[in-house]
Design a protein around this motif. Structure first.
Motif, PDB file in Angstrom:
ATOM      1  N   ALA A  82       0.820  -1.211   0.000  1.00  0.00           N
ATOM      2  CA  ALA A  82       0.000   0.000   0.000  1.00  0.00           C
ATOM      3  C   ALA A  82       0.851   1.257   0.000  1.00  0.00           C
ATOM      4  CB  ALA A  82      -0.930  -0.004   1.212  1.00  0.00           C
ATOM      5  N   ALA A  83       2.019   1.200   0.653  1.00  0.00           N
ATOM      6  CA  ALA A  83       2.869   2.380   0.781  1.00  0.00           C
ATOM      7  C   ALA A  83       3.817   2.567  -0.390  1.00  0.00           C
ATOM      8  CB  ALA A  83       3.674   2.295   2.081  1.00  0.00           C
ATOM      9  N   THR A  84       3.964   1.564  -1.243  1.00  0.00           N
ATOM     10  CA  THR A  84       4.988   1.652  -2.286  1.00  0.00           C
ATOM     11  C   THR A  84       4.460   1.495  -3.704  1.00  0.00           C
ATOM     12  OG1 THR A  84       5.485  -0.737  -2.126  1.00  0.00           O
ATOM     13  CG2 THR A  84       6.739   0.748  -0.699  1.00  0.00           C
ATOM     14  N   ASP A  85       3.518   0.618  -3.926  1.00  0.00           N
ATOM     15  CA  ASP A  85       3.151   0.253  -5.296  1.00  0.00           C
ATOM     16  C   ASP A  85       2.726   1.460  -6.123  1.00  0.00           C
ATOM     17  OD1 ASP A  85       2.594  -1.220  -7.535  1.00  0.00           O
ATOM     18  OD2 ASP A  85       0.667  -1.960  -6.818  1.00  0.00           O
ATOM     19  N   GLY A  86       1.697   2.160  -5.690  1.00  0.00           N
ATOM     20  CA  GLY A  86       1.249   3.323  -6.439  1.00  0.00           C
ATOM     21  C   GLY A  86       1.970   4.597  -6.054  1.00  0.00           C
ATOM     22  N   VAL A  87       2.402   4.696  -4.789  1.00  0.00           N
ATOM     23  CA  VAL A  87       3.017   5.931  -4.317  1.00  0.00           C
ATOM     24  C   VAL A  87       4.345   6.191  -5.015  1.00  0.00           C
ATOM     25  CG1 VAL A  87       3.856   7.174  -2.287  1.00  0.00           C
ATOM     26  CG2 VAL A  87       1.849   5.697  -2.103  1.00  0.00           C
ATOM     27  N   LEU A  88       5.114   5.135  -5.295  1.00  0.00           N
ATOM     28  CA  LEU A  88       6.378   5.323  -6.008  1.00  0.00           C
ATOM     29  C   LEU A  88       6.139   5.886  -7.408  1.00  0.00           C
ATOM     30  CD1 LEU A  88       9.449   4.984  -6.096  1.00  0.00           C
ATOM     31  CD2 LEU A  88       9.091   2.649  -6.948  1.00  0.00           C
ATOM     32  N   ILE A  89       5.096   5.412  -8.086  1.00  0.00           N
ATOM     33  CA  ILE A  89       4.779   5.940  -9.414  1.00  0.00           C
ATOM     34  C   ILE A  89       4.271   7.375  -9.314  1.00  0.00           C
ATOM     35  CG2 ILE A  89       3.392   5.585 -11.482  1.00  0.00           C
ATOM     36  CD1 ILE A  89       5.584   3.516 -11.025  1.00  0.00           C
ATOM     37  N   ALA A  90       3.482   7.664  -8.279  1.00  0.00           N
ATOM     38  CA  ALA A  90       3.024   9.037  -8.064  1.00  0.00           C
ATOM     39  C   ALA A  90       4.204   9.961  -7.791  1.00  0.00           C
ATOM     40  CB  ALA A  90       2.040   9.092  -6.896  1.00  0.00           C
ATOM     41  N   LEU A  91       5.230   9.466  -7.119  1.00  0.00           N
ATOM     42  CA  LEU A  91       6.444  10.236  -6.877  1.00  0.00           C
ATOM     43  C   LEU A  91       7.213  10.476  -8.170  1.00  0.00           C
ATOM     44  CD1 LEU A  91       8.676  11.394  -4.966  1.00  0.00           C
ATOM     45  CD2 LEU A  91       9.529   9.049  -4.752  1.00  0.00           C
ATOM     46  N   ALA A  92       7.302   9.443  -9.004  1.00  0.00           N
ATOM     47  CA  ALA A  92       8.095   9.541 -10.226  1.00  0.00           C
ATOM     48  C   ALA A  92       7.402  10.364 -11.310  1.00  0.00           C
ATOM     49  CB  ALA A  92       8.398   8.142 -10.762  1.00  0.00           C
ATOM     50  N   GLY A  93       6.082  10.253 -11.426  1.00  0.00           N
ATOM     51  CA  GLY A  93       5.354  10.865 -12.533  1.00  0.00           C
ATOM     52  C   GLY A  93       5.657  12.333 -12.767  1.00  0.00           C
ATOM     53  N   PRO A  94       5.550  13.187 -11.748  1.00  0.00           N
ATOM     54  CA  PRO A  94       5.788  14.621 -11.975  1.00  0.00           C
ATOM     55  C   PRO A  94       7.240  14.952 -12.317  1.00  0.00           C
ATOM     56  CG  PRO A  94       4.457  14.274 -10.011  1.00  0.00           C
ATOM     57  CD  PRO A  94       4.987  12.933 -10.413  1.00  0.00           C
ATOM     58  N   MET A  95       8.173  14.058 -12.070  1.00  0.00           N
ATOM     59  CA  MET A  95       9.580  14.309 -12.392  1.00  0.00           C
ATOM     60  C   MET A  95       9.864  14.130 -13.885  1.00  0.00           C
ATOM     61  SD  MET A  95      11.466  12.268  -9.318  1.00  0.00           S
ATOM     62  CE  MET A  95      10.895  12.383  -7.628  1.00  0.00           C
ATOM     63  N   LEU A  96       8.940  13.516 -14.604  1.00  0.00           N
ATOM     64  CA  LEU A  96       9.187  13.146 -15.995  1.00  0.00           C
ATOM     65  C   LEU A  96       8.594  14.167 -16.947  1.00  0.00           C
ATOM     66  CD1 LEU A  96       8.136   9.420 -15.506  1.00  0.00           C
ATOM     67  CD2 LEU A  96      10.474  10.290 -15.594  1.00  0.00           C
ATOM     68  N   PRO A  97       9.279  14.458 -18.047  1.00  0.00           N
ATOM     69  CA  PRO A  97       8.700  15.364 -19.046  1.00  0.00           C
ATOM     70  C   PRO A  97       7.413  14.779 -19.617  1.00  0.00           C
ATOM     71  CG  PRO A  97      10.683  14.285 -19.896  1.00  0.00           C
ATOM     72  CD  PRO A  97      10.615  13.963 -18.441  1.00  0.00           C
ATOM     73  N   GLU A  98       6.421  15.646 -19.859  1.00  0.00           N
ATOM     74  CA  GLU A  98       5.097  15.143 -20.243  1.00  0.00           C
ATOM     75  C   GLU A  98       5.127  14.340 -21.532  1.00  0.00           C
ATOM     76  OE1 GLU A  98       0.743  16.914 -21.486  1.00  0.00           O
ATOM     77  OE2 GLU A  98       1.939  18.000 -19.998  1.00  0.00           O
ATOM     78  N   HIS A  99       5.949  14.760 -22.513  1.00  0.00           N
ATOM     79  CA  HIS A  99       5.955  14.056 -23.790  1.00  0.00           C
ATOM     80  C   HIS A  99       6.658  12.702 -23.699  1.00  0.00           C
ATOM     81  CE1 HIS A  99       9.883  15.957 -23.703  1.00  0.00           C
ATOM     82  NE2 HIS A  99      10.266  15.257 -24.749  1.00  0.00           N
ATOM     83  N   LEU A 100       7.307  12.436 -22.557  1.00  0.00           N
ATOM     84  CA  LEU A 100       7.953  11.138 -22.335  1.00  0.00           C
ATOM     85  C   LEU A 100       7.455  10.504 -21.045  1.00  0.00           C
ATOM     86  CD1 LEU A 100      11.647  11.938 -23.364  1.00  0.00           C
ATOM     87  CD2 LEU A 100      10.017  10.491 -24.582  1.00  0.00           C
ATOM     88  N   ARG A 101       6.270  10.899 -20.605  1.00  0.00           N
ATOM     89  CA  ARG A 101       5.744  10.420 -19.326  1.00  0.00           C
ATOM     90  C   ARG A 101       5.618   8.899 -19.302  1.00  0.00           C
ATOM     91  NH1 ARG A 101       2.434  13.164 -15.839  1.00  0.00           N
ATOM     92  NH2 ARG A 101       3.873  14.860 -16.326  1.00  0.00           N
ATOM     93  N   THR A 102       5.032   8.326 -20.347  1.00  0.00           N
ATOM     94  CA  THR A 102       4.810   6.877 -20.357  1.00  0.00           C
ATOM     95  C   THR A 102       6.127   6.124 -20.456  1.00  0.00           C
ATOM     96  OG1 THR A 102       2.800   7.390 -21.592  1.00  0.00           O
ATOM     97  CG2 THR A 102       3.347   5.089 -21.330  1.00  0.00           C
ATOM     98  N   THR A 103       7.019   6.579 -21.328  1.00  0.00           N
ATOM     99  CA  THR A 103       8.321   5.932 -21.463  1.00  0.00           C
ATOM    100  C   THR A 103       9.109   6.035 -20.163  1.00  0.00           C
ATOM    101  OG1 THR A 103       8.339   6.563 -23.795  1.00  0.00           O
ATOM    102  CG2 THR A 103      10.416   5.792 -22.861  1.00  0.00           C
ATOM    103  N   GLY A 104       9.028   7.185 -19.503  1.00  0.00           N
ATOM    104  CA  GLY A 104       9.738   7.359 -18.236  1.00  0.00           C
ATOM    105  C   GLY A 104       9.215   6.434 -17.155  1.00  0.00           C
TER     106      GLY A 104
END
Length: 413
Positions: free
Chosen positions: A328-350
């Motif tokens: 619960a503390a890692t599965d989605g939260v890690l992706i939520a942490l990473a998502g905003p760090m990635l450029p939008e045009h490469l969000r999925t690849t990142g």
């Protein structure tokens, strides 16, 4: 104090903070929930079948378990890149879900470990293709300040399906006179429903930026923040040895009857279900990184409990409960942490890059854990995994707490 600001929302959430999550996230959660019912109907008994039915040793099981997650990791990158290039993440996710559904029918013809491995590879190929586009759709469908809640809600719905899957498998077995073919057919039918829900109710969200370049990894890895989050994902992946090992050790230590084995996963998924949304909301308030690090501390505690003086039902409750806290503390939260760090045009690849790093590290971790168990015993392997989890958690805290471009990207969230 800086550590608590990583990934924390600073935007006002208003009186209805969950409204920022969006209906599309709920629809994606429904797809994942139904898919997990299908998947867990098959996988809940797979570790016991391989070890007891096919007599695989710990090292061989570690290889199979690692391949289950890691062998198709590169396809996550392929799925992410295609989604970014075509700007159609829903279509790519749809192909992945459909491929996994068809793989369930392949189990009807599986009569050996080799054939089962091939069918599992097809199923994991589907998961590899769909995971990054699905998570990218979540980041594009929810408000930036609500990503922790969005992923928490999605993972809660996903874990509810995982909770129901083993129970559904036991019900089908009881109704069919222990016919595994009936489980496989039922699993396919449920997976087909998930594909239909995706087609009918999930809206595509194309990024507003330009399509991905032809060499996306070069651009991604040229960004310091991306390099650090990818490195952290690999470190954390090395600490995860797989659910099957944990459940097998619990089953052997407590001499649980074979029929009870699938219910170990139910216990973990129940804790995950109850905690995913609250911990996602907590991550938005106090910071996503501290929540992730706390989850890996819970994982280290699970490993230590497996050979602690605690026994019988207190051991089962504590171990499965903490295992659910970890997810619960890692599965989605890690992706939520990473998502905003990635450029939008490469969000999925990142996101695919982060998930691929974790999956490949998990492959190595499972193989090493199985070898260590076979050569030096389960106690040594488990305590080594606990020590590794502590070291990786501390290293990740240092890696992601440095005041660089990463802080400027995440402090605004």
């Amino acid at each position: 104090m800086y550590l608590s600001t990583i990934g924390r929302s600073t935007a006002p959430t208003g009186k209805r903070p969950w409204a920022a999550v969006g209906a599309n996230v709920v629809a994606l959660g429904a797809v994942s929930m139904i898919t997990d019912v299908s998947a867990e109907m098959v996988t809940a008994v797979l570790p016991l079948y391989l070890v007891i039915g096919l007599h695989l040793g710990p090292a061989a099981y570690g290889l199979v378990d690692g391949l289950y997650t890691g062998a198709t990791a590169v396809l996550r990158l392929a799925g992410g890149y295609v989604a970014d290039r075509t700007r159609r993440p829903k279509v790519v996710a749809q192909v992945g879900y459909a491929l996994s559904a068809v793989a369930k029918l392949g189990l009807l013809a599986a009569g050996s470990a080799g054939v089962i491995g091939l069918v599992v590879a097809v199923d994991r190929t589907g998961k590899g293709l769909r995971t990054a586009p699905r998570d990218a759709l979540i980041t594009l469908s929810a408000a930036p300040e609500a990503l922790g809640r969005a992923f928490g809600l999605h993972r809660a719905m996903d874990s509810f399906g995982a909770f129901l899957g083993p129970i559904a498998a036991l019900a089908v077995l009881a109704a069919s006179g222990q016919a595994f073919d009936a489980v496989f057919v039922a699993s396919f039918c449920v997976a087909a429903v998930a594909v239909m829900v995706l087609m009918l109710f999930v809206r595509d969200h194309a990024p507003t930026a330009a399509p991905a370049p032809r060499a996306p990894l070069r651009e991604l890895l040229g960004t310091p923040g991306v390099r650090r989050i990818a490195a952290a994902a690999c470190l954390l992946g090395l600490t995860t040895v797989g659910d099957g090992f944990v459940y097998l050790l619990l089953q052997q230590r407590e001499s649980l009857a074979v029929g009870w084995f699938p219910l170990l996963a139910v216990g973990t998924n129940l804790a995950y279900l109850l905690l995913a949304a609250p911990l996602g909301a907590l991550a938005d308030r106090v910071g996503r990184l501290p929540v992730v690090l706390g989850g890996y501390c819970a994982l280290a505690a699970v490993y230590l409990l497996l050979f602690s003086p605690l026994g019988e039902w207190p051991l089962l409750v504590a171990a499965l409960g903490l295992y659910g806290v970890f997810y619960a503390a890692t599965d989605g939260v890690l992706i939520a942490l990473a998502g905003p760090m990635l450029p939008e045009h490469l969000r999925t690849t990142g996101l695919a890059l982060v998930q691929t790093g974790q999956a490949l590290a998990y492959l190595l971790s499972s193989v090493l854990f199985g070898l260590t168990w076979q050569l030096w015993g389960a106690a040594t392997a488990t305590r080594g995994a606990a020590a590794g989890a502590v070291v990786a958690t501390l290293a990740t805290a240092v890696l992601l707490s440095r005041r660089t471009a990463l802080s400027r990207r995440t402090a605004a969230r």
